[in-house]
Design a protein around this motif. Sequence first.
Motif, PDB file in Angstrom:
ATOM      1  N   VAL A   5      31.945 -21.232 -18.366  1.00 23.59           N
ATOM      2  CA  VAL A   5      32.324 -19.974 -17.212  1.00 23.59           C
ATOM      3  C   VAL A   5      33.723 -19.965 -17.484  1.00 23.59           C
ATOM      4  O   VAL A   5      33.662 -18.443 -17.765  1.00 23.59           O
ATOM      5  CB  VAL A   5      31.991 -20.572 -16.233  1.00 23.59           C
ATOM      6  N   THR A   6      34.236 -20.854 -18.369  1.00 21.29           N
ATOM      7  CA  THR A   6      36.122 -20.081 -18.146  1.00 21.29           C
ATOM      8  C   THR A   6      35.746 -19.120 -19.949  1.00 21.29           C
ATOM      9  O   THR A   6      37.053 -18.691 -20.269  1.00 21.29           O
ATOM     10  CB  THR A   6      36.791 -21.837 -18.199  1.00 21.29           C
ATOM     11  N   ASP A   7      35.545 -19.866 -20.557  1.00 18.48           N
ATOM     12  CA  ASP A   7      34.875 -18.570 -21.925  1.00 18.48           C
ATOM     13  C   ASP A   7      34.662 -17.607 -21.591  1.00 18.48           C
ATOM     14  O   ASP A   7      35.311 -16.360 -22.275  1.00 18.48           O
ATOM     15  CB  ASP A   7      34.012 -19.516 -22.749  1.00 18.48           C
ATOM     16  N   GLN A   8      33.590 -17.398 -20.429  1.00 21.20           N
ATOM     17  CA  GLN A   8      33.232 -15.602 -20.477  1.00 21.20           C
ATOM     18  C   GLN A   8      34.691 -15.025 -19.700  1.00 21.20           C
ATOM     19  O   GLN A   8      34.448 -13.771 -19.603  1.00 21.20           O
ATOM     20  CB  GLN A   8      31.834 -16.285 -18.719  1.00 21.20           C
ATOM     21  N   ALA A  11      26.452 -22.508 -11.997  1.00 19.68           N
ATOM     22  CA  ALA A  11      26.368 -22.567 -13.465  1.00 19.68           C
ATOM     23  C   ALA A  11      25.759 -20.855 -13.524  1.00 19.68           C
ATOM     24  O   ALA A  11      25.585 -20.744 -12.303  1.00 19.68           O
ATOM     25  CB  ALA A  11      25.438 -22.476 -14.312  1.00 19.68           C
ATOM     26  N   PHE A  12      27.453 -20.469 -13.851  1.00 24.96           N
ATOM     27  CA  PHE A  12      26.558 -18.708 -13.879  1.00 24.96           C
ATOM     28  C   PHE A  12      26.459 -17.747 -15.592  1.00 24.96           C
ATOM     29  O   PHE A  12      27.795 -18.681 -16.626  1.00 24.96           O
ATOM     30  CB  PHE A  12      27.347 -17.708 -13.163  1.00 24.96           C
ATOM     31  N   GLY A  13      25.821 -16.921 -15.722  1.00 27.07           N
ATOM     32  CA  GLY A  13      26.290 -16.343 -16.907  1.00 27.07           C
ATOM     33  C   GLY A  13      26.944 -15.232 -16.836  1.00 27.07           C
ATOM     34  O   GLY A  13      27.149 -14.320 -16.161  1.00 27.07           O
ATOM     35  N   ILE A  14      26.780 -14.522 -18.037  1.00 29.39           N
ATOM     36  CA  ILE A  14      28.316 -13.355 -18.558  1.00 29.39           C
ATOM     37  C   ILE A  14      27.368 -12.302 -17.462  1.00 29.39           C
ATOM     38  O   ILE A  14      28.554 -10.949 -17.037  1.00 29.39           O
ATOM     39  CB  ILE A  14      27.718 -12.869 -19.991  1.00 29.39           C
ATOM     40  N   ASN A  15      26.487 -11.881 -17.017  1.00 31.22           N
ATOM     41  CA  ASN A  15      25.773 -10.643 -16.740  1.00 31.22           C
ATOM     42  C   ASN A  15      26.149 -10.561 -15.415  1.00 31.22           C
ATOM     43  O   ASN A  15      26.387 -10.082 -14.499  1.00 31.22           O
ATOM     44  CB  ASN A  15      24.401 -10.546 -16.774  1.00 31.22           C
ATOM     45  N   ALA A  16      26.007 -12.118 -14.792  1.00 34.59           N
ATOM     46  CA  ALA A  16      26.194 -12.565 -13.647  1.00 34.59           C
ATOM     47  C   ALA A  16      27.647 -12.259 -13.034  1.00 34.59           C
ATOM     48  O   ALA A  16      28.196 -11.520 -12.439  1.00 34.59           O
ATOM     49  CB  ALA A  16      26.141 -13.701 -13.368  1.00 34.59           C
ATOM     50  N   PHE A  17      28.641 -13.046 -13.713  1.00 35.02           N
ATOM     51  CA  PHE A  17      29.897 -12.162 -13.560  1.00 35.02           C
ATOM     52  C   PHE A  17      30.160 -10.709 -14.458  1.00 35.02           C
ATOM     53  O   PHE A  17      31.291 -10.466 -13.652  1.00 35.02           O
ATOM     54  CB  PHE A  17      30.559 -13.592 -14.865  1.00 35.02           C
ATOM     55  N   ARG A  18      30.031 -10.074 -15.006  1.00 35.25           N
ATOM     56  CA  ARG A  18      29.949  -9.156 -15.029  1.00 35.25           C
ATOM     57  C   ARG A  18      30.073  -8.409 -14.174  1.00 35.25           C
ATOM     58  O   ARG A  18      30.276  -7.348 -13.527  1.00 35.25           O
ATOM     59  CB  ARG A  18      29.515  -8.855 -16.373  1.00 35.25           C
TER      60      ARG A  18
END
Length: 339
Positions: A261-264, A324-331
């Motif tokens: 998630v930090t890389d995201q 845990a969360f993915g790039i779509n949720a983060f965006r």
Amino acid sequence: MRRKRRVMAALVAVALVPAGCGAGSNPAPRTGSTSATTTTNAVSLPAAAVAAEQVTAAEFPAAGGRSLQQLASTLRAGPQLGLAVSVLLPGHQRLAFGLLTSGSEFLYAKTAVYIAARPNAPAQGPFPAPMDPMVPPPPYLSKTVATDSSAVKAVYETTVPFPHPGRYAVLTVSKVGSAMVGATTSLDVTASSPIPDVGQRPPAIHTPTAASVDGDLAKIDTRIPPDDMQRVDFASVIGRRPVALLFATPALCQSRTCGPVTDQAVELEHQFGSQMTFIHNEVYVNNDPNKGYRPQLRAFHLKTEPWLFTFDRHGRVVARLEGAFGINAFRRAVEAALR
């Protein structure tokens, strides 16, 4: 094996039994260890995970008035279910989770969720739970993640309605080859939480900056290489421009999800950094788990990691993500802050 089992929260037993459980049952195929992968990321995403990014309710059995137990009895015994969230309130809530095969491999497959007030109560669902990729493209990939074979590469996510506080039974159904396999757990929905929620203002905190440690980023960042999200103090920007505040410890994370998630965040800062401020706050005092959480996490009443909060220009929470969360949720959380 032990590292992978720490990836998700501890499994909670629930009195639901998919068909075939017990001695002599066949374990789910180890799709998590498939050799077929995409080539988008340096840490490859299994092809099964890519296929599972697109899921519809029509691909799964209709509840049709059946109880959760009745639905479970039609399924083959499947993986173990680990929740990636611990704070749930009444209303429509984000439910994120992972699945582990009997061989302790991540199971990546098209999946949906069903819930009920208890195993013998009428089931609600299916709620499609597409996979959300967690590993960014190579330019944003840290050595921390690239060298960690146990880092989570994708997470299941859906939104589920919880009408009231209490304990709920949960059933996931996954399509593995021609079979439908089930996994079960239970979860608690609490009436309230002191953690800042959407629409609320955050506690008054200061976050460490590169200047506050005389440029020694190792004191406030365990990512390798360090990111650049310690340039400004949270207190100096909240209420003045949109902010994304990430509590994560890439090298010390108990769930193995902080690195991804930090890389995201690094990737999204590259895309949206001109419009909002991204801040990464480490989790443990002096980066030592034995010394407990840093004061910023205590001020937010956080007891797990990682957490993401995004704030609009007025300083109010517009999105929060736990675990845990993915790039779509983060965006989506970032875009909500920019509206």
